[in-house]
Write a protein that holds these residues in place. Structure first.
Motif, PDB file in Angstrom:
ATOM      1  N   ARG A   1      12.170   0.341 -11.516  1.00 31.49           N
ATOM      2  CA  ARG A   1      12.932  -0.593 -10.874  1.00 31.49           C
ATOM      3  C   ARG A   1      12.449  -1.598 -10.089  1.00 31.49           C
ATOM      4  NH1 ARG A   1      17.399  -0.530  -8.856  1.00 31.49           N
ATOM      5  NH2 ARG A   1      17.315   1.295  -7.567  1.00 31.49           N
ATOM      6  N   HIS A   2      11.066  -1.581  -9.834  1.00 29.85           N
ATOM      7  CA  HIS A   2      10.516  -2.363  -8.829  1.00 29.85           C
ATOM      8  C   HIS A   2       9.264  -2.858  -9.148  1.00 29.85           C
ATOM      9  CE1 HIS A   2      12.972   0.355  -6.393  1.00 29.85           C
ATOM     10  NE2 HIS A   2      12.543   1.107  -7.056  1.00 29.85           N
ATOM     11  N   TRP A   3       8.490  -3.718  -8.286  1.00 32.22           N
ATOM     12  CA  TRP A   3       6.990  -4.223  -8.607  1.00 32.22           C
ATOM     13  C   TRP A   3       6.139  -3.752  -7.411  1.00 32.22           C
ATOM     14  CZ3 TRP A   3       5.840  -6.567 -13.210  1.00 32.22           C
ATOM     15  CH2 TRP A   3       6.882  -7.193 -13.915  1.00 32.22           C
ATOM     16  N   VAL A   4       4.997  -3.283  -7.762  1.00 31.93           N
ATOM     17  CA  VAL A   4       4.071  -3.108  -6.641  1.00 31.93           C
ATOM     18  C   VAL A   4       3.134  -4.318  -6.440  1.00 31.93           C
ATOM     19  CG1 VAL A   4       2.334  -1.616  -6.029  1.00 31.93           C
ATOM     20  CG2 VAL A   4       4.432  -0.528  -6.720  1.00 31.93           C
ATOM     21  N   ILE A   5       2.816  -4.744  -5.374  1.00 31.41           N
ATOM     22  CA  ILE A   5       1.861  -5.939  -5.293  1.00 31.41           C
ATOM     23  C   ILE A   5       0.867  -5.630  -4.373  1.00 31.41           C
ATOM     24  CG2 ILE A   5       1.764  -8.417  -4.707  1.00 31.41           C
ATOM     25  CD1 ILE A   5       4.789  -8.392  -5.299  1.00 31.41           C
ATOM     26  N   GLY A   6      -0.312  -5.628  -4.959  1.00 32.17           N
ATOM     27  CA  GLY A   6      -1.531  -5.178  -4.154  1.00 32.17           C
ATOM     28  C   GLY A   6      -2.782  -5.950  -4.434  1.00 32.17           C
ATOM     29  N   THR A   7      -3.912  -6.048  -3.794  1.00 32.25           N
ATOM     30  CA  THR A   7      -3.968  -5.185  -2.511  1.00 32.25           C
ATOM     31  C   THR A   7      -4.933  -6.008  -1.838  1.00 32.25           C
ATOM     32  OG1 THR A   7      -4.772  -3.166  -1.904  1.00 32.25           O
ATOM     33  CG2 THR A   7      -5.971  -3.889  -3.684  1.00 32.25           C
ATOM     34  N   THR A   8      -5.045  -5.520  -0.506  1.00 27.72           N
ATOM     35  CA  THR A   8      -5.994  -6.218   0.479  1.00 27.72           C
ATOM     36  C   THR A   8      -7.190  -5.100   0.370  1.00 27.72           C
ATOM     37  OG1 THR A   8      -4.914  -4.910   2.243  1.00 27.72           O
ATOM     38  CG2 THR A   8      -4.423  -6.976   1.938  1.00 27.72           C
ATOM     39  N   ASP A   9      -8.207  -5.735   1.185  1.00 24.26           N
ATOM     40  CA  ASP A   9      -9.577  -4.742   1.188  1.00 24.26           C
ATOM     41  C   ASP A   9     -10.293  -5.311   2.500  1.00 24.26           C
ATOM     42  OD1 ASP A   9     -11.748  -3.443   0.575  1.00 24.26           O
ATOM     43  OD2 ASP A   9     -11.893  -3.963  -1.452  1.00 24.26           O
ATOM     44  N   THR A  10     -10.007  -4.566   3.482  1.00 25.90           N
ATOM     45  CA  THR A  10     -10.700  -4.709   4.810  1.00 25.90           C
ATOM     46  C   THR A  10     -10.836  -3.659   5.347  1.00 25.90           C
ATOM     47  OG1 THR A  10      -8.293  -4.869   5.765  1.00 25.90           O
ATOM     48  CG2 THR A  10      -9.081  -7.052   5.061  1.00 25.90           C
ATOM     49  N   ALA A  11     -12.122  -3.669   6.292  1.00 26.89           N
ATOM     50  CA  ALA A  11     -12.663  -2.421   7.020  1.00 26.89           C
ATOM     51  C   ALA A  11     -11.612  -2.136   8.355  1.00 26.89           C
ATOM     52  CB  ALA A  11     -14.023  -2.845   7.838  1.00 26.89           C
ATOM     53  N   TRP A  12     -11.558  -0.697   8.204  1.00 25.29           N
ATOM     54  CA  TRP A  12     -10.540  -0.054   9.153  1.00 25.29           C
ATOM     55  C   TRP A  12     -11.190   0.808   9.943  1.00 25.29           C
ATOM     56  CZ3 TRP A  12      -5.408  -1.045  10.811  1.00 25.29           C
ATOM     57  CH2 TRP A  12      -4.824   0.384  11.310  1.00 25.29           C
ATOM     58  N   ASP A  13     -11.127   0.840  11.241  1.00 20.65           N
ATOM     59  CA  ASP A  13     -11.738   1.922  12.062  1.00 20.65           C
ATOM     60  C   ASP A  13     -10.612   2.230  13.240  1.00 20.65           C
ATOM     61  OD1 ASP A  13     -11.472  -0.281  13.894  1.00 20.65           O
ATOM     62  OD2 ASP A  13     -13.764  -0.450  14.238  1.00 20.65           O
ATOM     63  N   LEU A  14      -9.524   2.151  12.959  1.00 20.96           N
ATOM     64  CA  LEU A  14      -8.501   2.855  13.777  1.00 20.96           C
ATOM     65  C   LEU A  14      -7.860   3.999  13.176  1.00 20.96           C
ATOM     66  CD1 LEU A  14      -7.020  -0.885  14.286  1.00 20.96           C
ATOM     67  CD2 LEU A  14      -8.507   0.745  16.144  1.00 20.96           C
ATOM     68  N   ASP A  15      -6.833   4.507  13.490  1.00 28.45           N
ATOM     69  CA  ASP A  15      -6.027   5.831  13.254  1.00 28.45           C
ATOM     70  C   ASP A  15      -6.192   6.043  11.754  1.00 28.45           C
ATOM     71  OD1 ASP A  15      -4.567   8.147  13.832  1.00 28.45           O
ATOM     72  OD2 ASP A  15      -3.166   7.071  12.455  1.00 28.45           O
ATOM     73  N   LYS A  16      -6.842   7.165  11.189  1.00 32.59           N
ATOM     74  CA  LYS A  16      -7.062   7.355   9.816  1.00 32.59           C
ATOM     75  C   LYS A  16      -5.762   8.104   9.177  1.00 32.59           C
ATOM     76  CE  LYS A  16     -11.984   7.604  10.196  1.00 32.59           C
ATOM     77  NZ  LYS A  16     -13.346   8.485  10.126  1.00 32.59           N
ATOM     78  N   ALA A  17      -4.829   8.827   9.961  1.00 37.14           N
ATOM     79  CA  ALA A  17      -3.801   9.440   9.396  1.00 37.14           C
ATOM     80  C   ALA A  17      -2.878   8.366   9.124  1.00 37.14           C
ATOM     81  CB  ALA A  17      -3.274  10.490  10.430  1.00 37.14           C
ATOM     82  N   HIS A  18      -2.680   7.342  10.004  1.00 37.76           N
ATOM     83  CA  HIS A  18      -1.420   6.585   9.580  1.00 37.76           C
ATOM     84  C   HIS A  18      -2.124   4.847   9.613  1.00 37.76           C
ATOM     85  CE1 HIS A  18       0.901   9.831  10.266  1.00 37.76           C
ATOM     86  NE2 HIS A  18       0.472  10.276  11.473  1.00 37.76           N
ATOM     87  N   PRO A  19      -2.793   4.662   8.662  1.00 34.93           N
ATOM     88  CA  PRO A  19      -3.234   3.267   8.668  1.00 34.93           C
ATOM     89  C   PRO A  19      -1.791   2.419   8.537  1.00 34.93           C
ATOM     90  CG  PRO A  19      -3.528   4.209   6.577  1.00 34.93           C
ATOM     91  CD  PRO A  19      -3.413   5.582   7.533  1.00 34.93           C
ATOM     92  N   ALA A  20      -2.131   1.139   9.240  1.00 37.65           N
ATOM     93  CA  ALA A  20      -0.748   0.325   9.633  1.00 37.65           C
ATOM     94  C   ALA A  20      -1.013  -0.967   8.861  1.00 37.65           C
ATOM     95  CB  ALA A  20      -0.790   0.266  10.917  1.00 37.65           C
ATOM     96  N   ALA A  21       0.177  -1.350   8.043  1.00 37.25           N
ATOM     97  CA  ALA A  21      -0.220  -2.806   7.676  1.00 37.25           C
ATOM     98  C   ALA A  21       0.599  -3.769   8.612  1.00 37.25           C
ATOM     99  CB  ALA A  21       0.862  -2.928   6.334  1.00 37.25           C
ATOM    100  N   SER A  22      -0.267  -4.845   9.089  1.00 35.23           N
ATOM    101  CA  SER A  22       0.225  -5.898  10.009  1.00 35.23           C
ATOM    102  C   SER A  22       1.043  -7.076   9.084  1.00 35.23           C
ATOM    103  CB  SER A  22      -1.223  -6.352  10.488  1.00 35.23           C
ATOM    104  OG  SER A  22      -2.075  -7.321   9.773  1.00 35.23           O
ATOM    105  N   ARG A  23       1.392  -7.854   9.966  1.00 29.57           N
ATOM    106  CA  ARG A  23       2.168  -9.054   9.291  1.00 29.57           C
ATOM    107  C   ARG A  23       1.167  -9.819   8.715  1.00 29.57           C
ATOM    108  NH1 ARG A  23       7.124 -11.569   9.979  1.00 29.57           N
ATOM    109  NH2 ARG A  23       7.404 -13.552   9.200  1.00 29.57           N
TER     110      ARG A  23
END
Length: 575
Positions: free
Chosen positions: A297-319
Motif C-alpha cells: 500500500r506504499h511506494w518506496v523512493i530511492g536512492t542516494t549514494d554518498t560516502a559515510w564515515d560516521l556511526d555505522k550502526a545507525h546511519p542517519a538521513a538528513s533533511r
C-alpha cells in the motif's frame, strides 16, 4: 525438509550452550560465521548444507544493518550494463530467476517498471540495453521467471501511469525485475540454516580472536543479553560483517587486504495513493539512479549514494537527503510530493570495496573473498541479489583451508537446490486461499498478506489464530498486521526486542506516519507475555522505541550528515 526450526528464545539458549560445549569438550566447529546479514546467513546455510558443523553469531539482530535497509530489489542491475559489468549483471539475473522460481517464491515477486524516454535517441539506446538484459536472463542456468520488456508510446504510458508527466516524453519501456522484503529474506535464510543444523545466536558480539601462532582458531564472544563472555573454537572463521569489515581486520592486527567504503543510501516511503500508477519507475539522475518502487500500500523512493564515515550502526538521513529525493521524484510527477507525504524514511550503508579515488556511485558491487591469516576468511562487497554466490565463494575459501590443514572432505555447494523455509507448500496454499479464508474466518486479503510473508508456513499462523482467536485481530495501531504475527515473530523468528518486531519482522516503523509509535504498546504487551517481561521491562522497551523514533525524526530535520548523526546517536541500541 524437516519441520522448520523455530528461532525461539530456547533455540538461542540451546545454540549458545552448544557453541560453548563444543569448545569446553575440546572440540571445534568446522565453520563459525560472524555477521547475521544476508551474506552471513547465506554463508551459514551454504556451510551447513555441505555437511560442515556450523555456527552463526550476530552482535545485533538478523539484518539489523545494511540487509534491512536496501531498495528491496532482487535485480540484475541495469546501471551496471552501462559500466560494462556484464559478468555481475548476468550473475545477478541468474540469481533473480533462481530466487523467484525455486528458492523463495513466497518472498520474491515480479514488479513492473517504466523507463521513461525523453529523447528519440533514447529508445534504441535503452531498448538495446533491455534486449541484452532479457537475453542474459533467458540464457542463464535458471528460469527467467518474469515477462520480457515492451516498448510503449506516450498514450500507453499515460494510461498505465496517469500521474507521470508525459508531455516531455516520447514514451517508455516497461520491463520487469523483482522485489523482496529484505529483512524477512535474511531471517528466512538464517532459519533455514538452523533447520539444517546450524547453531544460530543473535545479540552475541565478537570481542576478539583466538590465535595459535599466526592461525585464527576461534573467537572470544560476549552474550549481550547476559554480559557473559565465552570462547568458540572453529577450524575456520568466516567474517561477513559488511561495513564493519575494517574493524574486524583491526582485531587481527590490521592484517587484511579488504578496505570497505560505506556508502549511504536513503529511501522514502509514501502512501500508494499519492502516485497513481500500475508500475514503478526508474530513471537516471546526475548522482545515482532514481527508483520509485511499488510496496504493498506504499511506494518506496530511492536512492542516494554518498560516502559515510560516521556511526555505522545507525546511519542517519538528513533533511538534505530527503529534499534531494523529493526534488528528483518531483521532476517526473504531475503532482509534487512534499515532506507531509512521507510516511517513513530509512538509511542504509552499502559495503563497497574501496577504489583509489572513485566516487561511491562508481565503485564496483562485485565481491571479494580473502584469507588474510590462516583460519580466517573475509568477504566483502556484493549486493543483496547475489548473496548466495558470495556465500558459496566464502565457503569455497574455507573448504580450501579445511582440505589443506585437516585433510577434510568438503562437498560442493547445493544451495541452488535448497528452498528456504516457507517455499514448500506455497503454491498449494496460494491455490487454497479462498478455502483458508473460509476456514479461518479471515478475509481473503489477510490470507494473501500472510502468504506473501510466510508462504507455506501460513499454517503456523492460522494454527495460532485457531488456538487463540484474539490473535486473529488486527494489531492495534498497525492494522495491516495481525496480533498473531507479533507472537510468531517471538516464538519462531528470533525477535527479542520491540525494535526487532516493529522494524524488521514487520515494517511498521516505515509504513505508518507515526513510525509505529501507536502500535508500540500493544506490540510490547504481546511480546511481554511470550518473553516473560515484567511491567518495568515492558515499559523500558516502549520508552526506548519511542525515543528512537524521536531521534530519527530530529535527525531528519538536520541539514548536514554531521548534525543528523549527532541527533540520531543520542539513542543507542537497547542492549
Amino acid at each position: 525438509m524437516s519441520q522448520p526450526s523455530a528461532l525461539s528464545p530456547q533455540f538461542r539458549a540451546d545454540s549458545l550452550r552448544a557453541l560453548v560445549a563444543t569448545t569446553d569438550h575440546g572440540g571445534e566447529l568446522d565453520v563459525l560465521v560472524v555477521g547475521g546479514g544476508v551474506v552471513g546467513a547465506g554463508t551459514a546455510l551454504d556451510s551447513v548444507t555441505r555437511g560442515l558443523s556450523t555456527g552463526l553469531i550476530e552482535q545485533r539482530d538478523f539484518a539489523s544493518g545494511t540487509s534491512s535497509r536496501s531498495s528491496k530489489l532482487i535485480h540484475g542491475g541495469l546501471r551496471y550494463l552501462e559500466m560494462f559489468d556484464f559478468g555481475l549483471v548476468k550473475e545477478a539475473l541468474e540469481e533473480r530467476g533462481l530466487l523467484l522460481t525455486r528458492l523463495a517464491p513466497h518472498l520474491v515477486r515480479p514488479v513492473p517498471f517504466l523507463y521513461p524516454l525523453t529523447r528519440t535517441i533514447d529508445r534504441p539506446y535503452v531498448g538495446a540495453g533491455l534486449v541484452l538484459y532479457d537475453a542474459m536472463a533467458m540464457a542463464g542456468k535458471y528460469e527467467m521467471g518474469v515477462p520480457k520488456h515492451k516498448h510503449l508510446f506516450r498514450r500507453q504510458v499515460a494510461r498505465i501511469a496517469p500521474d507521470l508527466k508525459t508531455e516531455a516524453l516520447t514514451g517508455a519501456i516497461r520491463y520487469y525485475d523483482c522485489q523482496v522484503d529484505d529483512a524477512r529474506l535474511v531471517m528466512n535464510i538464517a532459519r533455514t540454516a538452523a533447520t539444517h543444523g546450524a547453531h544460530v545466536a543473535t545479540r552475541t558480539k565478537v570481542i576478539g580472536f583466538l590465535r595459535e601462532g599466526e592461525r585464527v582458531v576461534g573467537v572470544r564472544a560476549r552474550d549481550l543479553e547476559t554480559e557473559r563472555e565465552f570462547e568458540v573454537r572453529a577450524r575456520v572463521v568466516v567474517n561477513a560483517a559488511g561495513v564493519w569489515t575494517d574493524e574486524i581486520q583491526e582485531m587481527v592486527g590490521g592484517r587484511g587486504s579488504l578496505h570497505v567504503q560505506a556508502s549511504k543510501g536513503i529511501h522514502l516511503v509514501v502512501p500508494r495513493d499519492r502516485i497513481r500508477s500500475e508500475a514503478g519507475f526508474i530513471t537516471k539522475t546526475e548522482k545515482s539512479v532514481l527508483f520509485v518502487i511499488p510496496w504493498g500500500r506504499h511506494w518506496v523512493i530511492g536512492t542516494t549514494d554518498t560516502a559515510w564515515d560516521l556511526d555505522k550502526a545507525h546511519p542517519a538521513a538528513s533533511r538534505a537527503d530527503i529534499d534531494y529525493l523529493l526534488g528528483q521524484v518531483n521532476t517526473i510527477l504531475r503532482e509534487p510530493l512534499d515532506h507531509e507525504d512521507v510516511e517513513g524514511v530509512y538509511a542504509g550503508l552499502r559495503p563497497l570495496l574501496k577504489g583509489e579515488s572513485e566516487p561511491t556511485s562508481r565503485i564496483s558491487r562485485e565481491h571479494t573473498v580473502v584469507t588474510p591469516v590462516p583460519g580466517l576468511v573475509m568477504i566483502a562487497g556484493g549486493k543483496l541479489t547475489t548473496y548466495r554466490v558470495m556465500a558459496r565463494d566464502a565457503i569455497e575459501a574455507a573448504a580450501h583451508s579445511l582440505r589443506t590443514t585437516a585433510n577434510q572432505t568438503v562437498r560442493e555447494s547445493i544451495t541452488d537446490r535448497v528452498p528456504l523455509v516457507g517455499a514448500d507448500g506455497f503454491e498449494t496454499r496460494s491455490n487454497q486461499r479462498v478455502l483458508l479464508a473460509r476456514r479461518s474466518g479471515l478475509h481473503v486479503a489477510r490470507i494473501d498478506h500472510l502468504l506473501g510473508r510466510y508462504g507455506g508456513l501460513v499454517d503456523d499462523l492460522l494454527g495460532l489464530v485457531e488456538q487463540r482467536p484474539e490473535l486473529g485481530e488486527p494489531l492495534a495501531g498497525a492494522e495491516d498486521y495481525l496480533a498473531a504475527e507479533v507472537v510468531y515473530a517471538v516464538s519462531h523468528e528470533g525477535a527479542q526486542h520491540l525494535d526487532d518486531v516493529l522494524t524488521r519482522r514487520t515494517r511498521i516503523s516505515i509504513e505508518f506516519f507515526d513510525r509505529g509509535a501507536e502500535a508500540a504498546g500493544a506490540t510490547a504487551d504481546l511480546m511481554a507475555a511470550e518473553l516473560g517481561w515484567d511491567a518495568a521491562r515492558r515499559d523500558e522497551e516502549v520508552d526506548h522505541y519511542l525515543r528512537r523514533v524521536e531521534a530519527e525524526r530530529q535527525s531528519q530535520l538536520k541539514l548536514t550528515d554531521q548534525e543528523a548523526d549527532e541527533a540520531r546517536v543520542q539513542v543507542k541500541d537497547i542492549v
